[in-house]
Design a protein around this motif. Structure first.
Motif, PDB file in Angstrom:
ATOM      1  N   GLY A  22       0.824  -1.213   0.000  1.00 48.48           N
ATOM      2  CA  GLY A  22       0.000   0.000   0.000  1.00 48.48           C
ATOM      3  C   GLY A  22       0.855   1.258   0.000  1.00 48.48           C
ATOM      4  O   GLY A  22       0.568   2.221  -0.721  1.00 48.48           O
ATOM      5  N   LEU A  23       1.954   1.235   0.781  1.00 44.84           N
ATOM      6  CA  LEU A  23       2.846   2.395   0.830  1.00 44.84           C
ATOM      7  C   LEU A  23       3.458   2.652  -0.534  1.00 44.84           C
ATOM      8  O   LEU A  23       3.520   3.789  -1.015  1.00 44.84           O
ATOM      9  N   GLY A  24       3.902   1.544  -1.181  1.00 46.16           N
ATOM     10  CA  GLY A  24       4.474   1.636  -2.533  1.00 46.16           C
ATOM     11  C   GLY A  24       3.485   2.278  -3.479  1.00 46.16           C
ATOM     12  O   GLY A  24       3.822   3.209  -4.246  1.00 46.16           O
ATOM     13  N   LEU A  25       2.258   1.826  -3.399  1.00 46.63           N
ATOM     14  CA  LEU A  25       1.213   2.313  -4.280  1.00 46.63           C
ATOM     15  C   LEU A  25       0.918   3.795  -4.013  1.00 46.63           C
ATOM     16  O   LEU A  25       0.697   4.582  -4.936  1.00 46.63           O
ATOM     17  N   ALA A  26       0.956   4.159  -2.722  1.00 47.13           N
ATOM     18  CA  ALA A  26       0.690   5.560  -2.342  1.00 47.13           C
ATOM     19  C   ALA A  26       1.758   6.474  -2.939  1.00 47.13           C
ATOM     20  O   ALA A  26       1.449   7.530  -3.504  1.00 47.13           O
ATOM     21  N   VAL A  27       3.026   6.025  -2.823  1.00 41.68           N
ATOM     22  CA  VAL A  27       4.131   6.822  -3.360  1.00 41.68           C
ATOM     23  C   VAL A  27       3.951   7.002  -4.860  1.00 41.68           C
ATOM     24  O   VAL A  27       4.065   8.106  -5.406  1.00 41.68           O
ATOM     25  N   GLN A  28       3.601   5.887  -5.523  1.00 44.45           N
ATOM     26  CA  GLN A  28       3.441   5.937  -6.980  1.00 44.45           C
ATOM     27  C   GLN A  28       2.298   6.896  -7.366  1.00 44.45           C
ATOM     28  O   GLN A  28       2.437   7.718  -8.271  1.00 44.45           O
ATOM     29  N   THR A  29       1.188   6.801  -6.636  1.00 41.76           N
ATOM     30  CA  THR A  29       0.031   7.659  -6.949  1.00 41.76           C
ATOM     31  C   THR A  29       0.377   9.132  -6.769  1.00 41.76           C
ATOM     32  O   THR A  29       0.048   9.972  -7.614  1.00 41.76           O
ATOM     33  N   MET A  75       2.567  10.363  -9.563  1.00 41.52           N
ATOM     34  CA  MET A  75       1.804  10.573 -10.782  1.00 41.52           C
ATOM     35  C   MET A  75       0.981  11.853 -10.713  1.00 41.52           C
ATOM     36  O   MET A  75       0.859  12.589 -11.673  1.00 41.52           O
ATOM     37  N   LYS A  76       0.408  12.080  -9.522  1.00 41.45           N
ATOM     38  CA  LYS A  76      -0.420  13.285  -9.361  1.00 41.45           C
ATOM     39  C   LYS A  76       0.413  14.552  -9.547  1.00 41.45           C
ATOM     40  O   LYS A  76       0.052  15.459 -10.287  1.00 41.45           O
ATOM     41  N   PHE A  77       1.576  14.551  -8.865  1.00 35.67           N
ATOM     42  CA  PHE A  77       2.390  15.764  -8.934  1.00 35.67           C
ATOM     43  C   PHE A  77       3.090  15.940 -10.271  1.00 35.67           C
ATOM     44  O   PHE A  77       3.401  17.035 -10.667  1.00 35.67           O
ATOM     45  N   ILE A  86       0.550  13.281 -14.594  1.00 41.01           N
ATOM     46  CA  ILE A  86       0.078  12.201 -15.461  1.00 41.01           C
ATOM     47  C   ILE A  86      -1.289  11.753 -14.954  1.00 41.01           C
ATOM     48  O   ILE A  86      -1.419  11.295 -13.819  1.00 41.01           O
ATOM     49  N   ALA A  87      -2.281  11.891 -15.783  1.00 39.78           N
ATOM     50  CA  ALA A  87      -3.623  11.516 -15.333  1.00 39.78           C
ATOM     51  C   ALA A  87      -3.861  10.024 -15.534  1.00 39.78           C
ATOM     52  O   ALA A  87      -3.651   9.495 -16.625  1.00 39.78           O
ATOM     53  N   THR A  88      -4.254   9.342 -14.505  1.00 44.19           N
ATOM     54  CA  THR A  88      -4.623   7.923 -14.661  1.00 44.19           C
ATOM     55  C   THR A  88      -6.029   7.721 -14.098  1.00 44.19           C
ATOM     56  O   THR A  88      -6.417   8.360 -13.133  1.00 44.19           O
ATOM     57  N   THR A  89      -6.719   6.813 -14.708  1.00 43.93           N
ATOM     58  CA  THR A  89      -8.057   6.550 -14.192  1.00 43.93           C
ATOM     59  C   THR A  89      -7.960   5.746 -12.890  1.00 43.93           C
ATOM     60  O   THR A  89      -8.687   6.005 -11.936  1.00 43.93           O
ATOM     61  N   GLY A  90      -7.058   4.746 -12.876  1.00 46.58           N
ATOM     62  CA  GLY A  90      -6.796   3.998 -11.644  1.00 46.58           C
ATOM     63  C   GLY A  90      -7.942   3.120 -11.173  1.00 46.58           C
ATOM     64  O   GLY A  90      -7.928   2.588 -10.067  1.00 46.58           O
TER      65      GLY A  90
END
Ligand code: UDP
Ligand code: MG
Length: 315
Positions: free
Chosen positions: A242-249, A252-254, A257-261
């Protein structure tokens, strides 16, 4: 009494086989000149088993019959029988002749001559059974060994114990018993003998698939708390993930890059949801066990005993 072997036999709805089975055990032990006493435990049978047992006990001086107030299950019946043992050693065996009486003699000699405290009879072959039963059994023993370190593969309840061991096992306070595991856990100098499981002489097995499944869960949770730690471990793995995913999200936000996710969210929901359920289930099983233990109810209730001369006492 000196060197008397107590033979505990749990019996449930076995009227078709009881007479021949007891006759066989008695004749084998007599032939080998072993002093013995039979403890026949009627585990709340619904057929004519108790009538037969009390009749046998009333005409045989070397026999005690106990009747439990309802069907408590084989484990409780074994402990009820062990409660009546006051000889030099005690053996537990089934009454369907799948545990050959001849092996009992071999076990007794090992106890008598070589000073073993516990003699276990181990199945050299599992006899006739379906492929699925075999897979179930092997999976159960594998998980039990993995989680508790106790190897019970091909073991059975057929075993002979010195009276000292019987006393120790009897005094173990848990309400939900697992005889095989408990008598292995105590240690003591022990050995094994091999025996072949033959088919039942009459009647059918008293274990339904559901009963077996319950028994497997109960014995694993009795002997290992690793499943609980597994829940924590899975939690940690998911936290890292979850932490890995949070960092990645966030990255991407900053970086714009727009992702639907959408897929990730659905997958995460499903996985985390099921893991949580699983974890709660495992914790629930242990809590249920604790609940059963704190109630401190007796393991069994003996409602009637029958002895020589038809001394039937109501308790
Ligand atoms: N038994 C019992 N209570 C039960 C189920 C079985 O006392 O609730 C006894 C049964 O009469 C037999 C022994 O336990 O003497 C082994 O049962 P079974 O032969 O049905 O088990 P299997 O050999 O199929 O494992
Ligand atoms: Mg059997």
């Amino acid at each position: 009494m000196y060197k008397t072997l107590y033979v505990v036999i749990p019996i449930y709805n076995e009227e078709a086989i009881i007479d021949s089975s007891i006759q066989r055990i008695v004749s084998v032990l007599n032939e080998a000149d072993i002093p013995f006493h039979l403890v026949l435990v009627d585990d709340g049978s619904k057929d004519g088993t108790w009538e037969q047992l009390s009749k046998i006990a009333s005409i045989r001086e070397d026999t005690t019959a106990l009747r439990l107030s309802r069907n408590f299950g084989k484990e409780s019946a074994i402990f009820a029988g062990l409660g009546a043992c006051e000889g030099a050693c005690a053996a537990v065996m089934d009454c369907d002749m799948q545990h050959p009486a001849e092996i009992l003699v071999e076990m007794y000699r090992l106890w008598e001559k070589c000073g073993y405290y516990i003699v276990e009879a181990v199945k050299s072959s599992r006899g006739k059974e379906s492929f699925l039963s075999r897979v179930y059994a092997n999976l159960f023993y594998y998980i039990l060994r993995l989680l508790s370190g106790i190897d019970l593969k091909n073991s059975s309840d057929f075993r002979l114990m010195d009276q000292k061991v019987v006393d120790v096992v009897r005094l173990m306070p848990e309400r939900q018993t697992f005889f095989r595991g408990m008598s292995s856990w105590v240690g003591y100098k022990r050995t094994r003998v091999l025996f072949d499981v033959v088919s039942r002489e009459a009647g059918t097995t008293k274990w339904s698939k559901l009963k077996l499944c319950k028994f497997a869960f109960s014995s694993i949770t009795s002997f290992s708390s690793i499943p609980l730690q597994l829940v924590t471990l899975i939690g940690i793995i998911f936290l890292i993930f979850g932490l890995g995913l949070a960092v990645q999200t966030l990255y991407m936000k900053f970086s714009g890059i727009a992702t639907t996710g959408f897929t990730t969210v659905i997958l995460l929901l499903l996985i985390v949801g099921s893991v949580l359920m699983l974890g709660l289930g495992i914790i629930g099983m242990y809590i249920a066990k604790i609940y059963e233990e704190v109630k401190q109810r007796p393991r069994y209730i003996v409602c009637e005993t029958a002895n020589y001369e038809g001394n039937k006492e109501k308790i």
